[in-house]
Design a protein around this motif. Structure first.
Motif, PDB file in Angstrom:
ATOM      1  N   TYR A   1       0.638  -1.834  -0.020  1.00 41.93           N
ATOM      2  CA  TYR A   1       0.300   0.267  -0.547  1.00 41.93           C
ATOM      3  C   TYR A   1       0.728   1.052   0.288  1.00 41.93           C
ATOM      4  N   ASP A   2       1.849   1.403   0.498  1.00 43.36           N
ATOM      5  CA  ASP A   2       2.567   2.851   0.862  1.00 43.36           C
ATOM      6  C   ASP A   2       3.233   3.014   0.179  1.00 43.36           C
ATOM      7  N   VAL A   3       4.139   1.432  -0.948  1.00 44.27           N
ATOM      8  CA  VAL A   3       4.787   2.288  -2.167  1.00 44.27           C
ATOM      9  C   VAL A   3       3.836   2.461  -3.265  1.00 44.27           C
ATOM     10  N   ILE A   4       2.753   2.185  -3.581  1.00 41.56           N
ATOM     11  CA  ILE A   4       1.273   2.490  -4.122  1.00 41.56           C
ATOM     12  C   ILE A   4       0.868   3.467  -4.019  1.00 41.56           C
ATOM     13  N   LEU A   5       1.144   3.794  -2.711  1.00 36.35           N
ATOM     14  CA  LEU A   5       0.556   5.334  -2.525  1.00 36.35           C
ATOM     15  C   LEU A   5       1.452   6.715  -2.794  1.00 36.35           C
ATOM     16  N   PHE A   6       2.448   6.373  -2.513  1.00 36.03           N
ATOM     17  CA  PHE A   6       3.880   7.196  -2.487  1.00 36.03           C
ATOM     18  C   PHE A   6       4.307   7.135  -4.290  1.00 36.03           C
ATOM     19  N   LEU A   7       4.095   6.103  -4.973  1.00 38.04           N
ATOM     20  CA  LEU A   7       4.184   6.535  -6.564  1.00 38.04           C
ATOM     21  C   LEU A   7       2.714   7.059  -6.904  1.00 38.04           C
ATOM     22  N   SER A   8       1.263   6.703  -6.680  1.00 35.95           N
ATOM     23  CA  SER A   8       0.412   7.850  -7.133  1.00 35.95           C
ATOM     24  C   SER A   8       1.049   9.415  -7.442  1.00 35.95           C
ATOM     25  N   ARG A   9       1.579   9.617  -5.714  1.00 33.53           N
ATOM     26  CA  ARG A   9       1.529  11.284  -5.511  1.00 33.53           C
ATOM     27  C   ARG A   9       3.000  11.398  -6.213  1.00 33.53           C
ATOM     28  N   ALA A  10       4.389  11.007  -6.300  1.00 34.47           N
ATOM     29  CA  ALA A  10       4.717  10.900  -7.841  1.00 34.47           C
ATOM     30  C   ALA A  10       4.455  11.531  -9.118  1.00 34.47           C
ATOM     31  N   MET A  11       3.248  10.487  -9.209  1.00 34.43           N
ATOM     32  CA  MET A  11       2.757  10.937 -10.954  1.00 34.43           C
ATOM     33  C   MET A  11       1.516  11.907 -10.664  1.00 34.43           C
ATOM     34  N   ILE A  12       1.766  12.073  -9.799  1.00 35.62           N
ATOM     35  CA  ILE A  12       0.264  13.592  -9.687  1.00 35.62           C
ATOM     36  C   ILE A  12       1.340  15.090  -9.967  1.00 35.62           C
ATOM     37  N   LYS A  13       2.750  14.621  -8.647  1.00 43.70           N
ATOM     38  CA  LYS A  13       3.531  16.034  -9.415  1.00 43.70           C
ATOM     39  C   LYS A  13       3.817  16.182 -10.435  1.00 43.70           C
ATOM     40  N   ASN A  14       3.737  14.983 -11.262  1.00 38.85           N
ATOM     41  CA  ASN A  14       4.418  14.870 -12.823  1.00 38.85           C
ATOM     42  C   ASN A  14       3.511  14.760 -13.716  1.00 38.85           C
ATOM     43  N   GLU A  15       2.469  15.582 -13.406  1.00 37.41           N
ATOM     44  CA  GLU A  15       1.016  15.473 -14.039  1.00 37.41           C
ATOM     45  C   GLU A  15       0.947  14.867 -15.074  1.00 37.41           C
ATOM     46  N   ARG A  16       0.909  13.499 -14.009  1.00 36.80           N
ATOM     47  CA  ARG A  16       0.820  11.956 -14.913  1.00 36.80           C
ATOM     48  C   ARG A  16      -1.331  11.523 -14.253  1.00 36.80           C
ATOM     49  N   TYR A  17      -1.390  12.676 -14.009  1.00 33.26           N
ATOM     50  CA  TYR A  17      -2.785  12.545 -13.752  1.00 33.26           C
ATOM     51  C   TYR A  17      -4.152  10.761 -13.758  1.00 33.26           C
ATOM     52  N   LYS A  18      -3.327  10.621 -15.207  1.00 32.05           N
ATOM     53  CA  LYS A  18      -5.310   9.343 -15.372  1.00 32.05           C
ATOM     54  C   LYS A  18      -4.057   8.415 -15.099  1.00 32.05           C
ATOM     55  N   SER A  19      -2.947   7.994 -15.386  1.00 32.71           N
ATOM     56  CA  SER A  19      -1.865   6.909 -13.973  1.00 32.71           C
ATOM     57  C   SER A  19      -1.483   7.281 -12.410  1.00 32.71           C
ATOM     58  N   ALA A  20      -1.565   8.185 -12.105  1.00 29.29           N
ATOM     59  CA  ALA A  20      -1.731   8.491 -10.523  1.00 29.29           C
ATOM     60  C   ALA A  20      -2.876   7.605 -10.034  1.00 29.29           C
ATOM     61  N   ILE A  21      -4.830   8.025 -10.817  1.00 27.07           N
ATOM     62  CA  ILE A  21      -5.636   8.056 -10.315  1.00 27.07           C
ATOM     63  C   ILE A  21      -5.844   6.368 -10.130  1.00 27.07           C
ATOM     64  N   GLU A  22      -5.180   5.792 -11.595  1.00 24.44           N
ATOM     65  CA  GLU A  22      -5.126   4.457 -11.337  1.00 24.44           C
ATOM     66  C   GLU A  22      -4.860   3.449 -10.459  1.00 24.44           C
ATOM     67  N   PHE A  23      -3.225   4.219  -9.730  1.00 22.87           N
ATOM     68  CA  PHE A  23      -2.982   3.321  -8.735  1.00 22.87           C
ATOM     69  C   PHE A  23      -3.321   3.730  -7.936  1.00 22.87           C
ATOM     70  N   LEU A  24      -4.005   4.787  -7.382  1.00 27.07           N
ATOM     71  CA  LEU A  24      -4.808   5.814  -6.752  1.00 27.07           C
ATOM     72  C   LEU A  24      -5.875   4.560  -6.357  1.00 27.07           C
ATOM     73  N   ASP A  25      -6.749   4.267  -6.848  1.00 24.66           N
ATOM     74  CA  ASP A  25      -8.099   2.774  -6.982  1.00 24.66           C
ATOM     75  C   ASP A  25      -7.067   1.615  -7.083  1.00 24.66           C
ATOM     76  N   LEU A  26      -6.340   1.462  -6.442  1.00 26.15           N
ATOM     77  CA  LEU A  26      -6.032  -0.069  -6.564  1.00 26.15           C
ATOM     78  C   LEU A  26      -5.008  -0.197  -4.807  1.00 26.15           C
ATOM     79  N   ALA A  27      -4.597   1.309  -4.322  1.00 23.39           N
ATOM     80  CA  ALA A  27      -4.652   0.942  -3.066  1.00 23.39           C
ATOM     81  C   ALA A  27      -5.836   1.500  -2.439  1.00 23.39           C
TER      82      ALA A  27
END
Length: 266
Positions: free
Chosen positions: A120-146
């Motif tokens: 969980y912690d890795v997936i959430l951290f990855l999602s936050r990094a994706m938001i910082k990098n403006e990869r919002y759709k990918s971030a949402i996919e990983f947030l759904d996994l979290a």
């Protein structure tokens, strides 16, 4: 003969003092004594240079001390010894994040997530990094996994709401923050962001309810004051203009932008 035996005992004691104990180092680390933890872990590694757990905790201790160069050296050594040690990649990602290198953080977190896809912690951290990098759709996919991994954890819903807002999905923001606020009802930022989304969608009365709640919790939230004023301009222009003036005097840019909406005569 006695002296010889004594020399052997002293030599053994001297050697033993050179060897550390992992559990002692772990206790020092957990208590926040990071300098002492580094010293103890270094003694352990003197005898066992490839002990991954010891290298990992020494790297974490270096991080806490702000010694990123030394921490990176330990993390890279871990990966050399075991390329599938996910938390070494996560450690490198954290250092990159602290330095503001969010692309490097994301790349290393992707490696970690491939190795431990249910962490969980890795997936959430990855999602936050994706938001910082403006990869919002990918971030949402990983947030759904979290969210699937921990349905009752509020944070994935919060970051998902932020990502949806940055994508311009106002309705998605409202739905997502509804869930977040159900789990975490006293978060000012979440209530404000839901109000902002409702305002953008044209649901002004509901937006006003959220802005009222925010101002009850934080009377100095001048952005909420200004947004509420704009929502109520038609119903109560005098009060709205007073609130806009108040917010503008406190430096709120949104209030300054909308002061021209006040066309009544004093």
């Amino acid at each position: 003969m006695v002296f010889r035996d004594l020399r052997i005992v002293l030599a053994c004691l001297l050697l033993t003092s050179c060897f550390g104990d992992f559990k002692t180092g772990e206790q020092l680390y957990n208590s926040g004594a990071y300098d002492e933890a580094v010293e103890e872990f270094s003694k352990v590694l003197f005898a066992s240079t490839t002990d991954l757990k010891t290298l990992h905790l020494r790297a974490r201790s270096y991080e806490e001390l702000g010694k990123y160069k030394e921490a990176m050296a330990d993390y890279k050594k871990i990966i050399t010894l075991d390329p599938k040690y996910a938390y070494a990649y996560a450690g490198i990602a954290k250092i990159a994040w602290d330095r503001g290198d969010f692309k490097e953080a994301e790349n290393n977190l992707l490696y970690a997530a491939m190795i431990v896809p249910e962490d969980y912690d890795v997936i959430l951290f990855l999602s936050r990094a994706m938001i910082k990098n403006e990869r919002y759709k990918s971030a949402i996919e990983f947030l759904d996994l979290a969210i699937k991994l921990r349905p009752r954890e509020p944070n994935p819903h919060y970051y998902k709401g932020i990502a949806m807002g940055l994508l311009g999905d106002g309705l998605g923001v409202v739905v997502t923050f509804n869930k977040y606020i159900e789990l975490e009802p006293n978060n000012v930022s979440a209530i404000f962001n839901r109000g902002l989304a409702l305002m953008t969608l044209g649901y002004k009365s509901w937006a006003v309810e959220d802005f009222d709640t925010v101002l009850e919790m934080n009377p100095n939230h001048y952005e909420a004051l200004a947004r509420r004023a704009v929502c109520l301009m038609e119903k109560n222009p005098r009060q709205s203009c007073f609130d806009l003036e108040t917010a503008a005097l406190k430096g709120n840019e949104f209030a300054k932008l909308h002061q021209n909406d006040c066309n009544y005569s004093r």
